[in-house]
Write a protein that holds these residues in place. Sequence first.
Motif, PDB file in Angstrom:
ATOM      1  N   LEU A 202       0.850  -1.197   0.000  1.00 31.26           N
ATOM      2  CA  LEU A 202       0.000   0.000   0.000  1.00 31.26           C
ATOM      3  C   LEU A 202       0.873   1.230   0.000  1.00 31.26           C
ATOM      4  O   LEU A 202       1.960   1.231   0.581  1.00 31.26           O
ATOM      5  N   MET A 203       0.394   2.281  -0.677  1.00 34.45           N
ATOM      6  CA  MET A 203       1.138   3.546  -0.654  1.00 34.45           C
ATOM      7  C   MET A 203       0.187   4.677  -0.284  1.00 34.45           C
ATOM      8  O   MET A 203      -0.953   4.736  -0.739  1.00 34.45           O
ATOM      9  N   LEU A 204       0.696   5.550   0.570  1.00 37.81           N
ATOM     10  CA  LEU A 204      -0.055   6.700   1.058  1.00 37.81           C
ATOM     11  C   LEU A 204       0.602   7.948   0.473  1.00 37.81           C
ATOM     12  O   LEU A 204       1.748   8.268   0.797  1.00 37.81           O
ATOM     13  N   PHE A 205      -0.133   8.637  -0.427  1.00 35.65           N
ATOM     14  CA  PHE A 205       0.413   9.819  -1.100  1.00 35.65           C
ATOM     15  C   PHE A 205       0.084  11.076  -0.295  1.00 35.65           C
ATOM     16  O   PHE A 205      -1.067  11.515  -0.267  1.00 35.65           O
ATOM     17  N   ASP A 206       1.100  11.658   0.351  1.00 35.80           N
ATOM     18  CA  ASP A 206       0.868  12.937   1.038  1.00 35.80           C
ATOM     19  C   ASP A 206       1.584  14.044   0.259  1.00 35.80           C
ATOM     20  O   ASP A 206       2.587  14.613   0.699  1.00 35.80           O
ATOM     21  N   ILE A 242       4.152   2.067   2.071  1.00 34.27           N
ATOM     22  CA  ILE A 242       5.093   3.131   1.695  1.00 34.27           C
ATOM     23  C   ILE A 242       4.398   4.468   1.947  1.00 34.27           C
ATOM     24  O   ILE A 242       3.265   4.673   1.501  1.00 34.27           O
ATOM     25  N   GLY A 243       5.053   5.356   2.659  1.00 34.14           N
ATOM     26  CA  GLY A 243       4.518   6.707   2.857  1.00 34.14           C
ATOM     27  C   GLY A 243       5.292   7.688   1.998  1.00 34.14           C
ATOM     28  O   GLY A 243       6.498   7.523   1.796  1.00 34.14           O
ATOM     29  N   PHE A 244       4.596   8.687   1.473  1.00 31.87           N
ATOM     30  CA  PHE A 244       5.258   9.680   0.615  1.00 31.87           C
ATOM     31  C   PHE A 244       4.917  11.092   1.099  1.00 31.87           C
ATOM     32  O   PHE A 244       3.975  11.720   0.609  1.00 31.87           O
ATOM     33  N   PRO A 245       5.674  11.554   2.112  1.00 32.46           N
ATOM     34  CA  PRO A 245       5.438  12.911   2.610  1.00 32.46           C
ATOM     35  C   PRO A 245       6.186  13.913   1.723  1.00 32.46           C
ATOM     36  O   PRO A 245       7.272  14.366   2.042  1.00 32.46           O
TER      37      PRO A 245
END
Length: 343
Positions: A202-206, A242-245
Amino acid sequence: MKRLLRTLNGEAVWPPPVWLMRQAGRYLPEYRAVRAGVKDFVALCTTPELAAEVTLQPIRRYGFDAAILFSDILILPWALGHGLEFKEGEGPVLPRLRDEAGVAALDPARVAERVAPVMETVRLVRAGLLSEGFADTALIGFAGAPFTVACYMVEGGGSKDFAAVRGMAYAQPALFQRLMDVLTEATIEYLSAQVAAGAEVLMLFDSWAGVLSPSLFRTHCVAPATRIVAALRQRHPGVPIIGFPRLAGMMAREYATTGVNGIGVDTGSDIASVAALVPPHIAVQGNLDPLALVAGGAAMANETRPILDAMRGRPFIFNLGHGIVPQTPPDHVAALLELVRAG
Ligand code: CP3
């Protein structure tokens, strides 16, 4: 285990797995052909056969290590009953959420039904990867992080400075927190459903995390991501996140406390400096400038080499620092893959 999953388990797989943000999109003639046949972008995202087809297009061409579900971060607010329109050449347009009534109008109870086509897309892509022989390609599901989704809902679309949403966070903290809570809970359910349908990562687009002050970053990026990761870990222990700050590389040490397995790095951050801020078992993902990919040739090679050299020996996923742009020549993508796969 698939190369991307090994990397997200903390292994320094080399050459690194590679995929590109927005790898399905307008730079591919086969995408434009499918897109021309639908009434609008939301229709494409909610027609499983077509969404699955465009998800698989870049895999067939390039054999990336990951396929990313074709959808959009704004499908979740749409499913909550907030409006969404993509105007030609303008980007997304949404009603402006500015008060209590706007939050009260959101309806989490209708989400599951409205995102059912997205889950069907996930199932079709998993089956398609297997039947077309891409046994080592992992399927990434995703959502926008609550703050970035709130940005589009409060502003009513994109913005130069996101002054309205930042203003609301300061001046109406209780109201803004209620919006963030609704989005956080809906995001957990939405991502969990993607895993149940077959998403392996899973990826979280911030995307707009970087417009926040450090204290607001803690409250509205780190805290919701921590809640989302904890809830998903409990339900789906083996599924990495995966987090994308974006634009917040300097805050990576704090972002790593969310429990994510990987951190995306944007184009403007020095990837080695960001990697030095996070524990060595957390994978780092990034961060070639999408415009270097447009240029190709020596310019692209000169930007790619230092990223590879800096990341060798640690868990790393090669990617762009932001989404691929429509003017990208498809053969430059093939050339980039050759560079990355040579290590
Ligand atoms: O990466 C992928 O290939 C998966 C699909 C995907 C899309 N959008 C498809 C898309 C993903 C993961 C996104 C994420 C997304 N969407 C983000 C986060 C990443 C980022 O770019 O910062 C954001 C902020 C959005 C919101 C959004 N969607 C905008 C601002 C726009 C308009 C700008 C544009 O590029 O047109 C979109 C539209 C959009 N999302 C397109 C695609 C392929 C283009 C629409 C079309 O083909 O007509």
